[in-house]
Write a protein that holds these residues in place. Structure first.
Motif, short mmCIF file in Angstrom:
data_model
loop_
_atom_site.label_atom_id
_atom_site.label_comp_id
_atom_site.label_asym_id
_atom_site.label_seq_id
_atom_site.Cartn_x
_atom_site.Cartn_y
_atom_site.Cartn_z
N ALA A 1 0.97 -1.24 -0.02
CA ALA A 1 -0.03 0.08 -0.01
C ALA A 1 0.86 1.22 0.08
N LEU A 2 2.10 0.98 0.46
CA LEU A 2 3.02 2.38 0.83
C LEU A 2 3.76 2.64 -0.44
N ALA A 3 4.02 1.50 -1.32
CA ALA A 3 5.18 1.48 -2.39
C ALA A 3 4.80 2.74 -3.41
N PRO A 4 3.47 3.04 -3.86
CA PRO A 4 3.25 3.99 -4.73
C PRO A 4 3.36 5.41 -4.19
N LYS A 5 3.66 5.66 -2.96
CA LYS A 5 4.00 6.85 -2.19
C LYS A 5 2.43 7.47 -2.11
N PRO A 6 1.25 6.98 -1.60
CA PRO A 6 0.06 7.52 -1.38
C PRO A 6 -0.09 8.64 -0.65
N GLN A 7 -1.12 9.61 -0.74
CA GLN A 7 -1.11 10.93 -0.04
C GLN A 7 -1.84 10.47 1.20
N VAL A 8 -2.68 9.59 1.24
CA VAL A 8 -3.52 8.93 2.47
C VAL A 8 -3.52 7.43 2.40
N LEU A 9 -3.13 7.11 3.83
CA LEU A 9 -2.97 5.49 3.89
C LEU A 9 -4.33 5.11 4.73
N LEU A 10 -5.35 4.10 4.41
CA LEU A 10 -6.39 3.78 4.87
C LEU A 10 -6.12 2.27 5.55
N LEU A 11 -6.63 2.00 6.64
CA LEU A 11 -6.31 0.79 7.26
C LEU A 11 -7.60 0.39 7.79
N ASP A 12 -8.22 -0.78 7.29
CA ASP A 12 -9.47 -1.21 7.76
C ASP A 12 -9.37 -2.42 8.66
N GLU A 13 -9.26 -2.47 10.00
CA GLU A 13 -9.23 -3.40 10.92
C GLU A 13 -7.97 -4.42 10.49
N PRO A 14 -6.81 -3.88 10.30
CA PRO A 14 -5.71 -4.83 9.62
C PRO A 14 -5.17 -5.71 10.51
N LEU A 15 -5.43 -5.43 11.89
CA LEU A 15 -4.89 -6.54 12.98
C LEU A 15 -5.90 -7.48 13.55
N SER A 16 -6.89 -7.38 13.11
CA SER A 16 -8.09 -8.23 13.89
C SER A 16 -7.93 -9.75 13.80
N ALA A 17 -7.31 -10.25 12.41
CA ALA A 17 -6.94 -11.64 12.33
C ALA A 17 -5.70 -12.09 12.97
N LEU A 18 -5.16 -11.38 13.47
CA LEU A 18 -3.89 -11.85 14.43
C LEU A 18 -3.83 -12.11 15.76
N ASP A 19 -3.11 -13.01 16.47
CA ASP A 19 -3.35 -13.31 17.82
C ASP A 19 -2.51 -11.84 18.53
N ALA A 20 -3.00 -12.01 19.95
CA ALA A 20 -2.80 -11.00 20.66
C ALA A 20 -1.45 -10.29 20.90
N LYS A 21 -0.54 -10.75 20.95
CA LYS A 21 0.93 -10.63 20.96
C LYS A 21 1.38 -9.97 19.52
N ILE A 22 1.12 -10.72 18.56
CA ILE A 22 1.40 -10.14 17.27
C ILE A 22 0.77 -8.81 17.14
N ARG A 23 -0.51 -8.68 17.53
CA ARG A 23 -1.22 -7.28 17.42
C ARG A 23 -0.59 -6.17 18.06
N VAL A 24 -0.11 -6.56 19.19
CA VAL A 24 0.48 -5.10 19.98
C VAL A 24 1.83 -4.83 19.21
N SER A 25 2.71 -5.96 18.72
CA SER A 25 3.70 -5.42 18.14
C SER A 25 3.56 -4.75 16.94
N LEU A 26 2.57 -5.36 16.06
CA LEU A 26 2.69 -4.87 15.00
C LEU A 26 1.80 -3.48 14.77
N ARG A 27 0.87 -3.15 15.59
CA ARG A 27 0.24 -1.80 15.72
C ARG A 27 1.47 -0.86 15.97
N GLU A 28 2.41 -1.02 17.10
CA GLU A 28 3.48 -0.16 17.30
C GLU A 28 4.36 -0.06 16.05
N GLU A 29 4.66 -1.11 15.43
CA GLU A 29 5.25 -0.96 13.87
C GLU A 29 4.55 -0.04 13.06
N ILE A 30 3.22 -0.27 12.91
CA ILE A 30 2.59 0.72 11.85
C ILE A 30 2.68 1.97 12.46
#
Length: 352
Positions: free
Chosen positions: A147-176
């Motif tokens: 999503a970021l490769a084409p250098k968009p003006q706006v990034l939209l994230l539609d519940e991107p972490l809901s399918a992940l387990d709790a620990k991965i969600r925490v680390s990935l949301r911080e990374e995002i």
């Protein structure tokens, strides 16, 4: 200065209106979370920004340019979906390169940009793998890089972490959040998870039945909820029914005891008001400070790891309060009489 503007947005399906006259101005580089239960309209607004849903009424502008009549591929927007939506027959490299190839970017520029994105998400060593060879967290990071490769003006994230387990969600949301801050990209994040929204947002939009009940910083949303819905949806909260004793002195009755609040009580004697009290606000420790106190009988006590949640019966009204787990101190037992102290500022009168 406003970068993404949503003006009088409405969305109806037949006679059913799912978004009601929504207005918001989002600054460049701001991270906005839309928070609310299923069916509240948050994803519909996101999809209208992306162009996947037509607008019944209203205007969307990005950097001053009207987006209403533009197709999704004509809007400079990157979107990450809940279900990753990676191409299974393409490698990680080719997935990230997809949008750039569609835009007919030069081959050497594509290679440099893809490797830049893979380095950003720390997956450059997996460029030749296929999606089925990746974990869920890795797949979502690839979707983010694509999503970021084409250098968009706006990034939209539609519940991107809901399918992940709790620990991965925490680390990935911080990374995002770190990636978003590094790139300075305007981001709209949809979630039903209050902890996610509170931890990474500049501002939160709490959605309720197609409307924004409240827009504010995580601190404002949590500590100063403006409606009963926001108060009950964000965080754990006691919603206490009280009776007005004397509006001129802000005196209320909770159960069989009287308290004074700091907020003005604009109701007559005997009328009901709803008070919000966070469980962490009170203390039963000896010498605890607090200009308000309530005494009652412990009805139950639950060990939750770092905290102990106690239910206190105050003249027929139940109040929950949390104390930090202290191995040297026994938790209160059912039937025990205790006194809870807290500041008058902690009692918030909530609008109906």
């Amino acid at each position: 200065m406003s970068f993404l503007t949503l003006t009088n947005l409405k969305k109806s399906y037949g006679t059913v209106q799912v978004v009601h006259d929504f207005n918001m101005s989002i600054n460049k580089g701001e991270f906005i979370s839309f928070l609310g239960p299923s069916g509240c309209g948050k994803t519909t607004i996101l999809r209208m920004i992306a162009g996947f849903e037509t607008i019944t009424d209203g205007t969307i502008t990005i950097a001053g340019k009207n987006q209403n009549d533009l197709k999704p591929n004509q809007r400079n927007i990157g979107m990450v979906f809940q279900a990753y939506a990676l191409f299974p027959n393409m490698t990680v490299f080719d997935n990230v390169a997809f949008g750039l190839k569609i835009a007919k970017v030069a081959k050497n520029e594509i290679e440099a940009r893809v490797m830049e994105m893979l380095k950003l998400i720390h997956l450059e060593h997996l460029a030749s793998r296929y999606p089925y060879q990746l974990s869920g967290g890795q797949q979502q990071r690839v979707a983010l890089a694509r999503a970021l490769a084409p250098k968009p003006q706006v990034l939209l994230l539609d519940e991107p972490l809901s399918a992940l387990d709790a620990k991965i969600r925490v680390s990935l949301r911080e990374e995002i959040r770190q990636i978003q801050m590094k790139l300075g990209i305007t981001t709209v994040f949809v979630t039903h998870d209050q902890e996610e929204a509170l931890s990474i947002s500049d501002r939160i939009v709490v959605m309720n039945a197609g409307r924004a009940d409240q827009i504010g910083s995580p601190f404002e949303i949590y500590n100063n909820p403006q409606t009963r819905f926001v108060a009950s949806f964000v965080g754990t909260l006691n919603l206490i029914e009280a009776k007005v004793v004397d509006g001129s002195t802000n005196t209320l009755q909770i159960g069989d005891q009287q308290v004074k609040v700091k907020q003005a009580v604009n109701k007559a004697h005997g009328e009901s008001v709803t008070i919000a009290l966070r469980p962490e606000a009170g203390s039963m420790a000896e010498g605890a400070k607090g200009d308000v106190q309530l005494s009652g009988t412990v009805s139950s006590s639950h060990f939750l790891g770092s905290v102990i949640r106690t239910r206190l019966n105050v003249g027929g009204t139940t109040i929950c309060f949390d104390t930090f787990n202290d191995p040297a101190m026994k938790p209160p037992m059912p039937g025990e009489s205790v006194t809870l102290k807290f500041a008058a500022d902690d009692l918030m009168i909530i609008a109906d």
